[in-house]
Design an enzyme around this catalytic site. Structure first.
Site, PDB file in Angstrom:
ATOM      1  N   HIS A   1      69.613   7.004  24.281  1.00  0.00           N
ATOM      2  CA  HIS A   1      69.639   7.395  25.706  1.00  0.00           C
ATOM      3  C   HIS A   1      68.525   6.796  26.565  1.00  0.00           C
ATOM      4  O   HIS A   1      68.525   7.023  27.766  1.00  0.00           O
ATOM      5  CB  HIS A   1      69.641   8.929  25.826  1.00  0.00           C
ATOM      6  CG  HIS A   1      68.454   9.605  25.223  1.00  0.00           C
ATOM      7  ND1 HIS A   1      68.196  10.944  25.411  1.00  0.00           N
ATOM      8  CD2 HIS A   1      67.455   9.144  24.421  1.00  0.00           C
ATOM      9  CE1 HIS A   1      67.099  11.273  24.754  1.00  0.00           C
ATOM     10  NE2 HIS A   1      66.633  10.197  24.141  1.00  0.00           N
ATOM     11  N   HIS A   2      67.567   6.075  25.954  1.00  0.00           N
ATOM     12  CA  HIS A   2      66.520   5.448  26.772  1.00  0.00           C
ATOM     13  C   HIS A   2      66.904   4.048  27.251  1.00  0.00           C
ATOM     14  O   HIS A   2      66.209   3.462  28.078  1.00  0.00           O
ATOM     15  CB  HIS A   2      65.198   5.384  26.014  1.00  0.00           C
ATOM     16  CG  HIS A   2      64.667   6.726  25.619  1.00  0.00           C
ATOM     17  ND1 HIS A   2      64.496   7.751  26.530  1.00  0.00           N
ATOM     18  CD2 HIS A   2      64.309   7.236  24.411  1.00  0.00           C
ATOM     19  CE1 HIS A   2      64.038   8.829  25.901  1.00  0.00           C
ATOM     20  NE2 HIS A   2      63.924   8.539  24.617  1.00  0.00           N
ATOM     21  N   ALA A   3      67.992   3.494  26.708  1.00  0.00           N
ATOM     22  CA  ALA A   3      68.422   2.162  27.160  1.00  0.00           C
ATOM     23  C   ALA A   3      69.043   2.301  28.546  1.00  0.00           C
ATOM     24  O   ALA A   3      69.964   3.093  28.760  1.00  0.00           O
ATOM     25  CB  ALA A   3      69.425   1.575  26.168  1.00  0.00           C
TER      26      ALA A   3
ATOM     27  N   ASP B   1      66.539   9.398  30.224  1.00  0.00           N
ATOM     28  CA  ASP B   1      66.303   8.586  31.421  1.00  0.00           C
ATOM     29  C   ASP B   1      67.262   7.406  31.581  1.00  0.00           C
ATOM     30  O   ASP B   1      67.710   7.103  32.685  1.00  0.00           O
ATOM     31  CB  ASP B   1      64.843   8.099  31.460  1.00  0.00           C
ATOM     32  CG  ASP B   1      64.447   7.279  30.238  1.00  0.00           C
ATOM     33  OD1 ASP B   1      65.116   7.389  29.201  1.00  0.00           O
ATOM     34  OD2 ASP B   1      63.458   6.513  30.333  1.00  0.00           O
TER      35      ASP B   1
END
Ligand SMILES: [Zn+2]
Length: 304
Positions: free
Chosen positions: A124-126, A167
């Protein structure tokens, strides 16, 4: 086993890119999770649903094509590789493609059977421009975009219970009203600069089972009711556990079980398909970590 429906579980041996055992990212967990699921009888030997490699065209529905080509060509600039946390090699690029195709396959199986789980995913940070925080491609975002391009779903909800704020997913869908992003995370944890989700629920350090479950219950129920999605992606990261090296929260094993059971029950009770992805977990003991990740599959199997 004839007539007994097992939880559809998605796995590809290529999820494991063989890192040194002292690497900060516990890569060995993907192999061990699959072994644990077989040992526990949650999946028969050879009955994993095996995804292929996501083609660049799918990945580019959620990421800048220039970055996609950098990953596939193993030519990621040093600055970006440093932000991801590892160098881009053919096995690392391949695992990112397989995990992305795996989350899409999980979603397709969920739409057919009501529920399905991946043994990786939740990167989920990509964000659109690049990877970060051990995340190369945002598999959930790619899966949503492919499903929407196929006309398979119109509205999607991401329930992100990984301890770190989602993010990258929030940024990709910031201007997309067809996707609702919900993130429960430790407020004082990575990433320092959080990108606003559709709804963020920041949690205080050392938050325990009781406070955590109190914080998620009403929000999850209300969000499902308000959003009325065609599918839910559930990031079941186990890094809110008190023994996690990168967590800051204080959930117990029982707390994680209750969390997964509550979220899955709320989604399935509403008649919405649920695609479960693994998310983060950073305990050093790979066996204990893999068994903790398998909580998702054990609990999901109760709902088949
Ligand atoms: Zn995390």
């Amino acid at each position: 086993m004839k007539g007994v429906m097992l939880l559809p579980i998605v796995h590809n041996p290529r999820y494991n890119a063989e890192f040194p055992s002292d690497h900060r990212f516990p890569m060995g967990k993907f192999k061990r999770v699959a072994e644990v699921l077989v040992e526990e009888g949650l999946v028969g030997p050879g009955t994993f649903h095996v995804p292929g490699e996501a083609p660049a065209a799918w990945i580019a529905l959620a990421h800048d094509r220039a970055y996609v080509d950098q990953v596939l060509g193993c030519e990621v600039p040093t600055k970006i590789a440093r932000e991801i946390g590892f160098a881009m090699t053919p096995p690392v690029a391949l695992r990112a493609r397989c995990a992305s195709a795996g989350t899409l396959l999980t979603a397709q199986l969920a739409m057919e059977h009501g529920i399905a789980c991946n043994t990786a995913g939740g990167s989920h940070h990509a964000r659109f421009e690049q990877g970060a925080g051990f995340c190369v491609f945002n598999d959930v975002a790619i899966a949503i975009r492919v499903l929407m391009a196929d006309g398979a779903v119109e509205r999607a909800l991401v329930i992100d219970c990984d301890v770190h704020q989602g993010d990258g997913t929030a940024a990709i869908f910031a201007n997309d009203p067809s996707v609702f992003t919900l993130s429960f995370h430790a407020e004082k944890n990575y990433p320092v600069r959080k990108v606003p989700s559709s709804l963020d629920v920041p949690l205080f350090d050392d938050c325990d089972d009781e406070h955590y479950l109190d914080a998620i219950r009403d929000v999850v129920r209300t969000t499902i009711h308000n959003v009325r999605p065609d599918i839910v992606f559930y990031n079941a990261g186990v890094d809110p556990h008190r023994d996690d090296r990168l967590g800051r929260l204080a959930l117990s094993d029982e707390g994680l079980i209750e969390r997964d059971r509550f979220v899955i029950d709320a989604v399935r009770e509403a008649g919405i398909p649920l695609a479960g992805v693994l998310g983060g977990g950073y305990e050093r003991d790979i066996d204990r970590l893999a068994r903790r990740h398998a909580t998702l599959h054990r609990v999901a199997a109760e709902f088949v």
